[in-house]
Design an enzyme around this catalytic site. Structure first.
Site, PDB file in Angstrom:
ATOM      1  N   GLY A  22     -14.033  94.940  97.637  1.00  0.00           N
ATOM      2  CA  GLY A  22     -15.439  94.624  97.392  1.00  0.00           C
ATOM      3  C   GLY A  22     -16.279  94.360  98.622  1.00  0.00           C
ATOM      4  O   GLY A  22     -17.507  94.293  98.522  1.00  0.00           O
ATOM      5  N   CYS A  37     -22.592 124.623  89.377  1.00  0.00           N
ATOM      6  CA  CYS A  37     -23.619 124.915  88.383  1.00  0.00           C
ATOM      7  C   CYS A  37     -23.978 123.614  87.659  1.00  0.00           C
ATOM      8  O   CYS A  37     -23.756 123.467  86.449  1.00  0.00           O
ATOM      9  CB  CYS A  37     -23.113 125.961  87.416  1.00  0.00           C
ATOM     10  SG  CYS A  37     -22.672 127.472  88.272  1.00  0.00           S
ATOM     11  N   ARG A  54     -12.775 100.560 100.726  1.00  0.00           N
ATOM     12  CA  ARG A  54     -13.982 101.075 101.367  1.00  0.00           C
ATOM     13  C   ARG A  54     -14.172 100.531 102.790  1.00  0.00           C
ATOM     14  O   ARG A  54     -14.442 101.285 103.721  1.00  0.00           O
ATOM     15  CB  ARG A  54     -15.182 100.643 100.503  1.00  0.00           C
ATOM     16  CG  ARG A  54     -16.470 101.344 100.793  1.00  0.00           C
ATOM     17  CD  ARG A  54     -17.609 100.709  99.976  1.00  0.00           C
ATOM     18  NE  ARG A  54     -17.265 100.484  98.588  1.00  0.00           N
ATOM     19  CZ  ARG A  54     -17.474 101.372  97.610  1.00  0.00           C
ATOM     20  NH1 ARG A  54     -18.038 102.529  97.876  1.00  0.00           N
ATOM     21  NH2 ARG A  54     -17.138 101.099  96.376  1.00  0.00           N
ATOM     22  N   ARG A  88     -19.556 111.104  95.058  1.00  0.00           N
ATOM     23  CA  ARG A  88     -20.367 109.889  94.929  1.00  0.00           C
ATOM     24  C   ARG A  88     -21.860 110.159  94.736  1.00  0.00           C
ATOM     25  O   ARG A  88     -22.488 109.516  93.891  1.00  0.00           O
ATOM     26  CB  ARG A  88     -20.117 108.933  96.103  1.00  0.00           C
ATOM     27  CG  ARG A  88     -18.673 108.454  96.189  1.00  0.00           C
ATOM     28  CD  ARG A  88     -18.449 107.400  97.268  1.00  0.00           C
ATOM     29  NE  ARG A  88     -19.020 106.124  96.888  1.00  0.00           N
ATOM     30  CZ  ARG A  88     -20.157 105.633  97.323  1.00  0.00           C
ATOM     31  NH1 ARG A  88     -20.870 106.281  98.229  1.00  0.00           N
ATOM     32  NH2 ARG A  88     -20.601 104.489  96.900  1.00  0.00           N
TER      33      ARG A  88
HETATM   34  C1  LIG Z   1     -10.839  99.693  93.865  1.00  0.00           C
HETATM   35  C2  LIG Z   1     -10.029  98.465  94.046  1.00  0.00           C
HETATM   36  C3  LIG Z   1      -9.966  97.845  95.298  1.00  0.00           C
HETATM   37  C4  LIG Z   1     -10.704  98.364  96.502  1.00  0.00           C
HETATM   38  O1  LIG Z   1     -12.065  98.233  96.358  1.00  0.00           O
HETATM   39  P1  LIG Z   1     -13.062  98.544  97.562  1.00  0.00           P
HETATM   40  O2  LIG Z   1     -14.394  98.357  96.960  1.00  0.00           O
HETATM   41  O3  LIG Z   1     -12.777  99.947  97.973  1.00  0.00           O
HETATM   42  O4  LIG Z   1     -12.764  97.572  98.627  1.00  0.00           O
HETATM   43  C5  LIG Z   1      -9.168  96.731  95.417  1.00  0.00           C
HETATM   44  N1  LIG Z   1      -8.482  96.218  94.370  1.00  0.00           N
HETATM   45  C6  LIG Z   1      -8.516  96.793  93.154  1.00  0.00           C
HETATM   46  C7  LIG Z   1      -7.712  96.196  92.064  1.00  0.00           C
HETATM   47  C8  LIG Z   1      -9.298  97.918  92.945  1.00  0.00           C
HETATM   48  O5  LIG Z   1      -9.344  98.470  91.736  1.00  0.00           O
END
Ligand SMILES: *Cc1c(COP(=O)(O)O)cnc(C)c1O
Length: 419
Positions: A235, A346, A280, A315
């Site tokens: 996150g 398309c 990310r 994305r």
């Molecule tokens: C997707 C996910 C992450 C990674 O999230 P980011 O936003 O890419 O940091 C971490 N833990 C779980 C359980 C996820 O589903």
């Protein structure tokens, strides 16, 4: 201003060997960033980053992260298999999935991974698949409601709705799960929660940490469980737009440390290890999708057609996400032309940019689409018979290594039953 990590000349040299489009990753950027993360949490002795494999399930990348001390966070059977083949062992693997089939728990248990249960009913799934619960186990918490931070005139800096998310257990379920797991023989417990995605705020992790640290103190009292680790999950975001400020991981680590000292240390829990499951933040800025301009079209708008499409980077089509674009070799030219940059699908949402101000583009130019290192190639698909591109690594010495070849028509037809 966003600068690509390779020059036009480098990109042309690479394209002479590996045709466009391709994803390319910057090894130096990945390593430096991983080291910054580890420095920011060095105050916590057990700290480990479990890279979210789903963001970039590419063995060449996982091995670099392994060398930097990271584990992996897997969410499926094949991610577990890939991590095993990359040499991750036992507690270097976290298994955080949801709606989980028993066979996936069975493999995770066989590999000695730390299993993170998304739902209280998964205790029974685990028991029927494995026969017992592991000694060390984690439960995912969902506090419900909304989660917000940092109100300003433009709204909240961070705003998400855990109450609408399918993940995690309620407050009463997690206490019940701990009691049951304890009866079944579990000895070490962890807590996990993921409350907001792609946050651009140094306050997200500290705020989440406060919620989880408080919960840990309460659960220890209520259930007597021995809590040995807390997983802040993913996150932490990246600035996709050039005007957005980047997160400062050192300040984030410091904010979490303060919460730790205020809440856990006084409760006699100063030995709890922290972990993260960033995807990310670890990879997005260190990948570019390199694509060549095939076509210009001038109708009601000015279109630039490139040889990549949403099948290579979903994305923008899926979320309307912004990805910055640099016309290689024209980094300092004025952005005085307005274009839609499109792929060939398309589908009218197959646009990498809409009404984007860019330098004047000519057929044959190479474009670098930024921040594609996470959730880029990984989200690829084959719609319209478009094939997934190669993935390359720009090494620290400037050489290039192929991490995954481009798909061929034979790959596309391989699963067909013709008769
Ligand atoms: C997707 C996910 C992450 C990674 O999230 P980011 O936003 O890419 O940091 C971490 N833990 C779980 C359980 C996820 O589903």
């Amino acid at each position: 201003m966003k600068r690509p990590f390779l020059t036009l000349q480098q990109a042309e040299d690479i394209a002479a060997r590996y045709p466009t489009p391709f994803h390319i990753y910057d090894e130096r950027g990945i390593r430096d960033n991983a080291r910054r993360l580890y420095r920011a949490f060095a105050w916590n002795p057990g700290f480990r980053e479990y890279f979210a494999v789903k963001a970039t399930p590419t063995p060449g990348i996982l091995k670099i992260l392994k060398e930097e001390g990271c584990g992996v966070d897997c969410s499926s059977l094949t991610e577990l298999m890939m991590s095993d083949r990359c040499g991750f062992r036992g507690e270097e693997i976290m298994f955080s999935s949801n709606d989980t089939p028993g066979e996936e728990f069975a493999l995770a248990a066989r590999l000695g991974a730390i299993i993170n249960l998304d739902d209280i009913s998964h205790i029974d799934t685990l028991l029927s698949a494995v026969g017992s619960v592991p000694r060390k186990i984690c439960c995912r918490f969902n506090p419900g409601g909304t989660f917000q931070l940092g109100e300003s005139k433009e709204g909240f800096q961070v705003m998400d709705s855990p109450g609408d998310a399918k993940y995690g257990m309620t407050r009463s379920q997690i206490a019940q799960a701990y009691r049951r797991l304890k009866e079944l023989g579990a000895e070490e417990f962890g807590i996990h929660a993921f409350l907001a995605s792609n946050t651009l705020s140094n306050e997200y992790y500290p705020a989440l940490a406060r919620i989880l640290f408080q919960l840990a103190v309460e659960l220890k009292e209520e259930t007597g469980a021995h809590i040995t680790f807390i997983n802040l999950s993913g996150g932490v975001g990246v600035p996709y737009r050039p005007e957005q400020p980047a997160n400062d991981i050192e300040r984030i680590g410091e904010g979490v440390r303060r919460a730790y000292e205020e809440l856990l240390v006084p409760a006699g829990m100063g030995d709890v290890a922290l972990c993260t499951e960033l995807g990310r933040f670890m990879l997005a800025p260190y990948g570019h999708l390199i694509t060549r301009v095939l076509h210009e079209k001038h109708t009601y708008k000015d279109y630039i057609g490139v040889d990549a499409c949403a099948a290579n980077l979903m994305r923008p089509a899926m979320y309307g996400a912004y990805h910055h674009i640099t016309v290689l070799g024209k980094e300092d030219a004025p952005c005085d032309h307005k274009y839609d940059v499109t792929g060939a699908l398309c589908e009218n949402n197959d646009k990498f940019a809409v009404d984007r101000m860019l330098p004047e583009i000519a057929v044959g130019d190479l474009l670098a689409i930024h921040d594609t290192g996470a959730h880029g190639h990984a989200m690829g698909y084959q719609y319209n018979g478009r094939l997934r591109s190669a993935e390359l690594l720009l090494r620290e010495d400037g050489s290039v290594r192929l991490l995954r070849r481009a798909e061929t028509p034979e790959d596309y037809f391989a699963t067909v039953v013709w008769e």
